[in-house]
Design a protein around this motif. Structure first.
Motif, PDB file in Angstrom:
ATOM      1  N   UNK A 295       0.817  -1.003   0.026  1.00 39.82           N
ATOM      2  CA  UNK A 295       0.003   0.090  -0.049  1.00 39.82           C
ATOM      3  C   UNK A 295       1.040   1.230  -0.166  1.00 39.82           C
ATOM      4  N   UNK A 296       1.928   1.301   0.828  1.00 37.75           N
ATOM      5  CA  UNK A 296       2.945   2.548   0.694  1.00 37.75           C
ATOM      6  C   UNK A 296       3.281   2.438  -0.466  1.00 37.75           C
ATOM      7  N   UNK A 299       0.963   4.197  -2.433  1.00 34.79           N
ATOM      8  CA  UNK A 299       0.853   5.679  -2.082  1.00 34.79           C
ATOM      9  C   UNK A 299       1.756   6.636  -2.595  1.00 34.79           C
ATOM     10  N   UNK A 300       3.226   5.980  -2.661  1.00 37.97           N
ATOM     11  CA  UNK A 300       4.410   7.060  -2.907  1.00 37.97           C
ATOM     12  C   UNK A 300       4.144   7.239  -4.405  1.00 37.97           C
ATOM     13  N   UNK A 301       3.616   5.986  -5.111  1.00 34.56           N
ATOM     14  CA  UNK A 301       3.698   6.279  -6.586  1.00 34.56           C
ATOM     15  C   UNK A 301       2.614   7.096  -6.887  1.00 34.56           C
ATOM     16  N   UNK A 302       1.401   7.174  -5.954  1.00 30.65           N
ATOM     17  CA  UNK A 302       0.546   8.101  -6.354  1.00 30.65           C
ATOM     18  C   UNK A 302       0.969   9.707  -6.084  1.00 30.65           C
ATOM     19  N   UNK A 303       1.654   9.799  -5.188  1.00 31.87           N
ATOM     20  CA  UNK A 303       2.227  11.315  -5.022  1.00 31.87           C
ATOM     21  C   UNK A 303       3.435  11.401  -5.986  1.00 31.87           C
ATOM     22  N   UNK A 394       7.845  -2.464 -10.082  1.00 35.90           N
ATOM     23  CA  UNK A 394       6.884  -2.796 -11.478  1.00 35.90           C
ATOM     24  C   UNK A 394       5.487  -2.562 -10.784  1.00 35.90           C
ATOM     25  N   UNK A 396       1.959  -1.814 -10.193  1.00 41.80           N
ATOM     26  CA  UNK A 396       0.965  -0.652 -10.790  1.00 41.80           C
ATOM     27  C   UNK A 396       0.348   0.072  -9.565  1.00 41.80           C
ATOM     28  N   UNK A 397       0.368   1.380  -9.513  1.00 37.16           N
ATOM     29  CA  UNK A 397      -0.065   2.035  -8.402  1.00 37.16           C
ATOM     30  C   UNK A 397      -1.545   1.724  -7.964  1.00 37.16           C
ATOM     31  N   UNK A 398      -2.434   1.429  -9.006  1.00 33.09           N
ATOM     32  CA  UNK A 398      -3.919   1.101  -8.723  1.00 33.09           C
ATOM     33  C   UNK A 398      -3.690  -0.090  -8.112  1.00 33.09           C
ATOM     34  N   UNK A 401      -2.507  -0.097  -4.392  1.00 40.38           N
ATOM     35  CA  UNK A 401      -3.447   0.740  -3.731  1.00 40.38           C
ATOM     36  C   UNK A 401      -4.635  -0.287  -3.249  1.00 40.38           C
ATOM     37  N   UNK A 402      -5.030  -1.021  -4.461  1.00 38.71           N
ATOM     38  CA  UNK A 402      -6.128  -1.816  -4.283  1.00 38.71           C
ATOM     39  C   UNK A 402      -5.915  -2.966  -3.383  1.00 38.71           C
ATOM     40  N   UNK A 405      -6.494  -2.508   0.199  1.00 28.58           N
ATOM     41  CA  UNK A 405      -7.717  -2.467   0.770  1.00 28.58           C
ATOM     42  C   UNK A 405      -8.465  -3.380   1.383  1.00 28.58           C
TER      43      UNK A 405
ATOM     44  N   UNK B  76       4.910   4.859 -17.783  1.00 28.64           N
ATOM     45  CA  UNK B  76       4.456   4.896 -16.136  1.00 28.64           C
ATOM     46  C   UNK B  76       5.100   6.261 -15.458  1.00 28.64           C
ATOM     47  N   UNK B  83       1.177  13.265 -12.371  1.00 26.14           N
ATOM     48  CA  UNK B  83       0.597  13.142 -11.121  1.00 26.14           C
ATOM     49  C   UNK B  83       1.090  14.283  -9.759  1.00 26.14           C
TER      50      UNK B  83
END
Lengths: 405, 244
Positions: A295-296, A299-303, A394, A396-398, A401-402, A405, B76, B83
């Motif tokens: 998850x982290x 998160x880091x990828x998302x930001x 490698x 994928x952020x999604x 994150x998923x 959950x 990517x 983002x």
């Protein structure tokens, strides 16, 4: 980069016990290899030192036709005027001692036993004779004017049941191809703690050896010890004399040196095998960290953290584990090496052909071995992070994150 | 000015041999300064649509534009750049890095964008003030309440001055007072800074904050109402009915 390092240290701190044992696995590997490298180095160093001190010296000056394997006593194979030649060599500043020696072969007969030996005629007072003279454990060393005394090694004495003061019959090959026979008194029993040497070498004064072998005033070699081994070439150049050959310690101990080189190659292979095994512990730790922190990573990828920074994060964790593990390894290994270099390991009579192995091995760690090991351990541990780092990068952020959950 | 635009976007997830159509031919435009709610029951496609707009995922077909730039075909790392520069995220599960303090969590996007230490300090302090957490700056997430953690997440989302903040069920894990506080802060920041907020929710109390409501069902937009509270109420009613 500092931030990534800070993050790595904190991430490792989350599961302190796991991180500690991962680093300890590496530390144990490093300590073991440090000890092994130092013991092997100590063994070869000891064997070479023994060979130089007891058998070859740093330099030997011989007649051109002298063949070490045959140990011929024919006059044409011997050095003429050896005392004069030795005195000239001894006058060179780098030379510690230069002394004539006569080598012969013979048989010690005692009771119903006959044992083949190498007879060495030496100047008992020479510095070069100190390793045997100082190694006397019973009786005394022979003196230069002794005409009936010999000194034998402890293994030979034990084997034949002899002690100082006993008499033995000695048969010696002579320069004319005949055999001389005489009764000798064992003046002393020596040990150099090198069973391979002690069990087959009998000493007597040079003059007596020359007389019994009918060698006149000739000697097999001029045995030369230097103050510093690195001065060998300079002394060799200075003593080049017509009609004589000069052999260096490297030429005379080539088997030992080649074996040492071979063993270094094996040691490098052993480094990779042991460190490869410890690296699997690091891989396991980091893979667990990747799955726990999916998850982290998301998160880091998302930001906006790029894949290479995610990889850098895991490489940083691996680097921190490597530094910690290597530090532990150096401390544990350092203590083991310190013990092994002072107390040593008793191995008894190993009996390796072509090498003089002492009955006790003392570890000797060279800075080169220590640095090579540290660098190899660090690189192997960093490489261990490659797969977990790629696994994390490698994601994928999604999905990352998923997945959480 | 258009901050985000989705054109005929579909998203199909394939798990083994089973295909799930999460979004079907969705088109949507988000203008600067909007405070928009994506509503709908679970599985309606709200989160998937947010992820497409947020460059966290790519459409199976159709296109997504951020600040006029087509991001549907970016790789990517390029999407990570978009983002980092243009989008902030607030997640349902208080997505903070547990080993970092509140201050460090807010600072992280600024570090990733290479800002100078002095600028970072000023910006983080200002943002923690804005979410009323200046005094908790050096606490780690496990030392903060859920509401405080979500406020840190909002501050972090705002740190790089993005044009768009996407919030996925930001109050779902909070009690009513904390949920209200979060929505009040988001609404205030939207008013004061003009930053665009798009949030997914199925909580009618949260929907009431939105000035525009986009309703999804079965991966399609079934209502898209930007006509103020009347419209919102109408959609909220429909949502309540659909949830019931």
């Amino acid at each position: 980069m500092i931030q990534i390092l800070k993050l790595a240290i904190r991430d490792l701190g989350r599961n302190r016990r796991r991180s500690f044992f991962s680093a300890l696995a590496l530390g144990a590997g490093v300590a073991l290899l440090l000890l092994m490298a130092s013991v092997i180095d100590g063994q070869y160093r000891g064997a070479l030192d023994a060979a130089i001190r007891l058998q070859s010296g740093h330099i030997q000056v011989r007649a051109k036709s002298f063949d070490d394997d045959k140990a011929s006593l024919a006059w044409e194979d011997l050095v003429e005027n050896p005392t004069q030649v030795a005195a000239q060599i001894a006058s060179l500043p780098p030379v510690l001692a230069a002394t004539p020696r006569l080598y012969g072969s013979g048989i010690v007969a005692s009771g119903d036993q006959s044992i083949g030996v190498r007879i060495v005629g030496v100047d008992p007072a020479s510095v070069a004779s100190a390793p045997y003279r100082d190694g006397v454990v019973g009786g005394a060393f022979v003196t230069a004017d002794d005409r009936e005394g010999i000194v034998i090694g402890q293994p030979l004495a034990d084997k034949a049941g002899l002690k100082a003061g006993d008499s033995v019959q000695l048969l010696v090959n002579t320069s004319d191809g005949d055999v001389s026979e005489q009764r000798f008194v064992i003046r002393g029993i020596y040990t150099t703690h090198t069973p391979g040497f002690d069990e087959g070498t009998v000493f007597m004064p040079l003059a007596k050896a020359q007389a019994i072998a009918k060698a006149g005033d000739h000697a097999s070699v001029i045995f030369v010890l230097l103050k510093d081994r690195d001065q060998t070439s300079a002394v060799v150049n200075a003593v080049q004399a017509g009609g004589l050959q000069v052999k260096t310690w490297e030429q005379m101990n080539s088997v030992s040196l080649q074996t040492e080189q071979l063993s270094r190659s094996y040691m490098a292979l052993l480094y990779l095998i042991v460190l490869g095994i410890t690296a699997t512990v690091i891989v396991n730790t980091l893979i667990m960290a990747v799955f726990e922190r999916t998850r982290e990573i998301g998160i880091l990828s998302a930001i906006g953290m790029k894949a290479r920074s995610v990889m850098a994060m895991f490489f940083a964790e691996s680097a921190v584990l490597a530094v910690g593990g290597i530090a532990m390894g150096l401390v544990i290994g350092g203590l083991l090496v310190a013990y092994a270099s002072r107390v040593g390991f008793f191995i008894g009579d190993v009996g390796v052909t072509g090498m003089l192995i002492g009955d006790r091995i003392y570890a000797h760690l060279t800075p080169r071995d220590a640095v090579t090991l540290v660098v190899t351990a660090f690189v192997v541990t960093l490489l261990a992070a490659l797969y977990p780092a790629l696994l994390a990068a490698r994601m994928e952020p999604v999905q990352a994150l998923r997945g959480a959950e | 000015m258009e901050v985000a635009k989705v054109e005929h976007a579909s998203r199909v997830y394939k798990i083994g041999k089973v295909e799930t159509q999460a979004l079907r031919d969705v088109s949507l435009s988000i203008d600067s300064g909007e405070f928009t709610a994506l509503v709908g029951p679970s599985g309606s496609g709200k989160t998937t649509l947010l992820q497409l707009i947020g460059c966290l995922d790519q459409p199976t077909s159709g296109r997504v534009f951020i600040n006029g730039k087509d991001v549907s075909t970016l790789n990517r790392n390029q999407r990570a750049d978009v983002r980092r520069g243009a989008i902030g995220f607030v997640f349902q599960f208080f997505a903070l890095i547990p080993t970092l303090t509140a201050y460090e969590n807010v600072e992280m996007p600024l570090l990733l964008s290479g800002q100078l230490a002095a600028d970072r300090r000023a910006r983080v302090s200002q943002l923690l003030e804005a979410v009323d957490l200046a005094e908790r700056a050096h606490h780690r997430p496990d030392q903060l309440s859920g509401g405080q953690q979500q406020r840190v997440a909002i501050a972090r989302a705002l740190s790089t001055n993005p044009a768009l903040i996407l919030a996925d069920e930001p109050t779902a894990n909070l009690d009513t007072p904390n949920g209200k506080q979060i929505m009040d802060i988001m609404a205030r920041l939207n008013r004061e800074t003009g930053v665009t907020f798009v949030f997914a929710t199925h909580d009618p109390r949260v929907i009431s904050y939105a000035r525009r409501v986009v309703m999804l069902r079965d991966g399609r937009i079934v209502a898209n109402d930007g006509n103020g509270m009347n419209g919102v109420e109408a959609v909220s009613g429909e949502l309540a009915a659909s949830v019931a």
